[in-house]
Design a protein around this motif. Structure first.
Motif, PDB file in Angstrom:
ATOM      1  N   GLU A  12      17.748 -20.277 -23.503  1.00 13.37           N
ATOM      2  CA  GLU A  12      17.528 -18.875 -23.173  1.00 13.37           C
ATOM      3  C   GLU A  12      16.387 -18.715 -22.166  1.00 13.37           C
ATOM      4  OE1 GLU A  12      20.145 -19.329 -25.964  1.00 13.37           O
ATOM      5  OE2 GLU A  12      18.104 -19.894 -26.478  1.00 13.37           O
ATOM      6  N   ASP A  13      16.290 -17.518 -21.590  1.00  9.14           N
ATOM      7  CA  ASP A  13      15.210 -17.235 -20.644  1.00  9.14           C
ATOM      8  C   ASP A  13      13.858 -17.136 -21.333  1.00  9.14           C
ATOM      9  OD1 ASP A  13      16.695 -17.260 -18.336  1.00  9.14           O
ATOM     10  OD2 ASP A  13      17.011 -15.095 -18.270  1.00  9.14           O
ATOM     11  N   ARG A  14      13.858 -16.586 -22.560  1.00  8.22           N
ATOM     12  CA  ARG A  14      12.599 -16.378 -23.273  1.00  8.22           C
ATOM     13  C   ARG A  14      12.619 -17.139 -24.594  1.00  8.22           C
ATOM     14  NH1 ARG A  14       9.920 -11.904 -20.833  1.00  8.22           N
ATOM     15  NH2 ARG A  14      11.336 -10.617 -19.595  1.00  8.22           N
ATOM     16  N   HIS A  23       7.357 -30.830 -22.768  1.00  7.18           N
ATOM     17  CA  HIS A  23       6.535 -29.707 -23.228  1.00  7.18           C
ATOM     18  C   HIS A  23       5.650 -29.186 -22.109  1.00  7.18           C
ATOM     19  CE1 HIS A  23       4.065 -27.395 -26.195  1.00  7.18           C
ATOM     20  NE2 HIS A  23       5.237 -27.347 -26.807  1.00  7.18           N
ATOM     21  N   TRP A  24       6.240 -28.991 -20.938  1.00  7.80           N
ATOM     22  CA  TRP A  24       5.525 -28.416 -19.812  1.00  7.80           C
ATOM     23  C   TRP A  24       6.571 -27.903 -18.816  1.00  7.80           C
ATOM     24  CZ3 TRP A  24       5.239 -29.951 -14.543  1.00  7.80           C
ATOM     25  CH2 TRP A  24       6.048 -31.061 -14.208  1.00  7.80           C
ATOM     26  N   GLY A  25       6.119 -27.168 -17.808  1.00  6.61           N
ATOM     27  CA  GLY A  25       6.964 -26.840 -16.673  1.00  6.61           C
ATOM     28  C   GLY A  25       8.048 -25.807 -16.908  1.00  6.61           C
ATOM     29  N   THR A  26       7.960 -25.007 -17.974  1.00  4.21           N
ATOM     30  CA  THR A  26       9.064 -24.095 -18.274  1.00  4.21           C
ATOM     31  C   THR A  26       8.600 -22.694 -18.626  1.00  4.21           C
ATOM     32  OG1 THR A  26      10.292 -26.009 -19.115  1.00  4.21           O
ATOM     33  CG2 THR A  26      11.189 -23.823 -19.631  1.00  4.21           C
ATOM     34  N   TRP A  27       7.702 -22.561 -19.602  1.00  2.00           N
ATOM     35  CA  TRP A  27       7.175 -21.263 -20.017  1.00  2.00           C
ATOM     36  C   TRP A  27       5.651 -21.286 -19.999  1.00  2.00           C
ATOM     37  CZ3 TRP A  27      11.108 -23.186 -23.548  1.00  2.00           C
ATOM     38  CH2 TRP A  27      12.337 -22.526 -23.429  1.00  2.00           C
ATOM     39  N   ILE A  28       5.046 -20.125 -19.748  1.00  8.08           N
ATOM     40  CA  ILE A  28       3.601 -19.990 -19.868  1.00  8.08           C
ATOM     41  C   ILE A  28       3.269 -19.804 -21.343  1.00  8.08           C
ATOM     42  CG2 ILE A  28       1.588 -18.583 -19.343  1.00  8.08           C
ATOM     43  CD1 ILE A  28       2.521 -20.179 -16.973  1.00  8.08           C
ATOM     44  N   LEU A  29       2.670 -20.812 -21.945  1.00  7.26           N
ATOM     45  CA  LEU A  29       2.280 -20.741 -23.352  1.00  7.26           C
ATOM     46  C   LEU A  29       0.776 -20.774 -23.523  1.00  7.26           C
ATOM     47  CD1 LEU A  29       4.914 -23.254 -24.819  1.00  7.26           C
ATOM     48  CD2 LEU A  29       5.082 -20.745 -24.688  1.00  7.26           C
ATOM     49  N   THR A  30       0.071 -21.373 -22.549  1.00  7.89           N
ATOM     50  CA  THR A  30      -1.384 -21.527 -22.636  1.00  7.89           C
ATOM     51  C   THR A  30      -1.978 -21.316 -21.247  1.00  7.89           C
ATOM     52  OG1 THR A  30      -0.974 -23.911 -22.494  1.00  7.89           O
ATOM     53  CG2 THR A  30      -1.396 -23.005 -24.682  1.00  7.89           C
ATOM     54  N   VAL A  71      13.310 -12.058 -29.351  1.00  6.24           N
ATOM     55  CA  VAL A  71      14.134 -11.138 -28.564  1.00  6.24           C
ATOM     56  C   VAL A  71      14.066 -11.548 -27.097  1.00  6.24           C
ATOM     57  CG1 VAL A  71      13.884  -9.212 -30.167  1.00  6.24           C
ATOM     58  CG2 VAL A  71      12.193  -9.529 -28.348  1.00  6.24           C
ATOM     59  N   GLN A  72      15.063 -11.155 -26.332  1.00  4.55           N
ATOM     60  CA  GLN A  72      15.124 -11.552 -24.934  1.00  4.55           C
ATOM     61  C   GLN A  72      14.602 -10.485 -23.976  1.00  4.55           C
ATOM     62  OE1 GLN A  72      16.097 -14.716 -23.427  1.00  4.55           O
ATOM     63  NE2 GLN A  72      15.451 -15.117 -25.539  1.00  4.55           N
ATOM     64  N   TRP A  73      13.878  -9.495 -24.510  1.00  2.00           N
ATOM     65  CA  TRP A  73      13.293  -8.473 -23.644  1.00  2.00           C
ATOM     66  C   TRP A  73      11.765  -8.510 -23.663  1.00  2.00           C
ATOM     67  CZ3 TRP A  73      10.307  -5.353 -26.699  1.00  2.00           C
ATOM     68  CH2 TRP A  73      10.673  -5.237 -28.047  1.00  2.00           C
ATOM     69  N   PHE A  74      11.198  -9.484 -24.368  1.00  2.00           N
ATOM     70  CA  PHE A  74       9.741  -9.551 -24.483  1.00  2.00           C
ATOM     71  C   PHE A  74       9.320 -11.002 -24.668  1.00  2.00           C
ATOM     72  CE2 PHE A  74       5.871  -9.617 -27.112  1.00  2.00           C
ATOM     73  CZ  PHE A  74       5.026  -8.873 -26.303  1.00  2.00           C
ATOM     74  N   GLY A  75       8.150 -11.348 -24.137  1.00  2.00           N
ATOM     75  CA  GLY A  75       7.601 -12.675 -24.350  1.00  2.00           C
ATOM     76  C   GLY A  75       7.705 -13.562 -23.129  1.00  2.00           C
ATOM     77  N   PRO A  76       7.224 -14.818 -23.239  1.00  2.00           N
ATOM     78  CA  PRO A  76       7.232 -15.738 -22.096  1.00  2.00           C
ATOM     79  C   PRO A  76       8.627 -15.903 -21.494  1.00  2.00           C
ATOM     80  CG  PRO A  76       5.972 -16.647 -23.924  1.00  2.00           C
ATOM     81  CD  PRO A  76       6.649 -15.431 -24.453  1.00  2.00           C
ATOM     82  N   LYS A  77       8.701 -15.783 -20.178  1.00  2.00           N
ATOM     83  CA  LYS A  77       9.963 -15.905 -19.457  1.00  2.00           C
ATOM     84  C   LYS A  77       9.925 -17.161 -18.602  1.00  2.00           C
ATOM     85  CE  LYS A  77      12.941 -13.356 -16.207  1.00  2.00           C
ATOM     86  NZ  LYS A  77      14.165 -13.505 -17.016  1.00  2.00           N
TER      87      LYS A  77
END
Length: 403
Positions: free
Chosen positions: A122-124, A359-366, A128-134
């Motif tokens: 998924e994108d996120r 565990h890198w290169g995909t979403w902004i988590l930190t 839910v797919q309307w909120f959070g890291p994309k």
């Protein structure tokens, strides 16, 4: 058309495991003696585990005070290529590993076995797919582009590693696929309509056997391309082992650490893979920004002993899939997320011959810069006297490496 039936035999914990695992030090038991949650049993995880609300509060405060800024993704240059999967199960004598972003890897064994680790398409990585890291790096392919999948291995329940939609789609497209999960997650899968699920404790083994069968071309849309493979083996077998790591779990505010997190080993034929999933290595206190937390002042910080145990008791491995990202600020995330210096120590202790960073290169988590993990990995390898390329690498999303 060639297809396979699958069967799993779960085995008892082997004799050659650490005593702490045999007595279940990672289990937290209620007054009735039943396990109610799980814990990290070593000082390397820091003090008592914090609730998601406490961690969330620290993150919010860090953002307010400016100590946790969001990285800039406007000029990210992480390459994405179209994957090239085998059309025949026995098309290579090498182990083939294809990175599909974050912690997701598709691994094709020379035996014919196909394993998918931590699929999230998924994108996120949120409920839910309307909120959070994309995603800032697009996926290399869709689930429909994958060859038939035999085994799906899940490290833990966090949303960036376990997607409800992705596993449901995989199960529908691959009705014989077997799902391997940590203790406590089986019920979640069954409530999602996925019945081919085996939950396991640390150091427990399961044997997976695929048996070739003939069937008419089903109208299931499972995408099976084995009719092109006239040399497909009659039987494919694998040993799946649930192993420790240092992390946490939870999908809501009410299930914190209620299911087990794990790393995994998969051996089929003469090739083996260790999947680190998501893990920390040692807890680091708040230090000055320019301070080396591997320097002499902090060298004595406790290190998680479980990786050396894995290497000694189950290694060596032909390939390690080892997390290298989501580690800043270090004082907040070090106990649960390895930075590249930790990752190199884990690589050495697990006795992996080669490794790829996940565990890198995909979403902004930190808060670390998006492209910092590969740079820091090269520095860490140099510090350890390991070649900076060809041993522990990173690759483009969608790229396949052979081992």
């Amino acid at each position: 058309m060639v297809a396979y039936s699958s069967a799993v035999s779960k085995l008892e914990v082997a004799a050659d495991v650490p005593e702490e695992a045999r007595i279940g030090e990672h289990h937290v038991k209620g007054s009735d003696g039943k396990t109610v949650k799980f814990r990290n049993p070593h000082p390397s995880a820091g003090g008592p585990p914090e609730s998601p609300f406490a961690v969330g509060g620290k993150i919010i405060w860090a953002k307010i005070t400016g100590s946790m800024p969001s990285p800039d993704t406007s000029n990210v240059k992480i390459p994405v290529v179209e994957p090239e999967f085998l059309t025949a199960r026995t098309g290579s004598t090498a182990l083939r590993a294809t990175w599909l972003g974050h912690a997701c890897y598709f691994v094709e064994f020379p035996s014919g076995l196909r394993v998918l680790f931590d699929p999230v398409f998924e994108d996120r990585c949120t409920p839910v797919q309307w909120f959070g890291p994309k995603r800032y790096s697009p996926p290399a392919c869709s689930l429909s582009d994958l060859p038939p999948v035999d085994a799906v291995v899940i490290s833990h329940s966090h949303y960036d590693h376990l997607s409800h939609d992705s596993v449901q789609t995989l199960a529908k497209r691959n009705p014989e696929a077997q799902f391997f999960v940590g203790l406590g997650l089986e019920q979640w899968f069954r409530s999602s309509g996925i019945l081919n699920v085996t939950e396991m404790d640390w150091w427990q083994d399961a044997d997976l056997v695929l048996q070739k069968k003939s069937k008419p071309k089903a109208e299931t849309g499972d995408g099976d391309d084995d009719d092109k493979d006239k040399t497909a083996p009659d039987t494919i077998s694998a040993r799946i082992t649930c192993l420790p790591c240092q992390h946490s779990s939870g999908r809501t505010g009410r299930d914190h650490d209620a299911t087990l997190w794990a790393s995994w080993a998969v051996k089929s034929g003469d090739k083996s893979v260790w999947f680190g999933g998501d893990t920390g290595y040692r807890w680091v206190p708040k230090v000055a920004v320019d301070m080396d937390d591997y320097g002499p002042e902090y060298d004595a910080l406790p290190r998680c002993p479980q990786f050396r145990q894995i290497g000694d008791l189950r290694g060596p491995f032909d390939l390690g899939l080892i997390p290298i990202g989501a580690y800043k600020p270090r004082w907040l995330f070090s106990w649960m997320h390895a930075n590249p210096y930790d990752s190199v120590e884990i690589f050495k202790e697990t006795r992996c011959k080669r490794a790829m960073g996940i565990h890198w290169g995909t979403w902004i988590l930190t808060t670390e810069e998006v492209e910092e993990p590969p740079r820091m990995l090269r520095e860490a390898l140099k510090t350890s006297g390991i070649p900076q390329t060809g041993v522990f690498d990173v690759c483009a999303v969608g790229e396949t490496r052979e081992f």
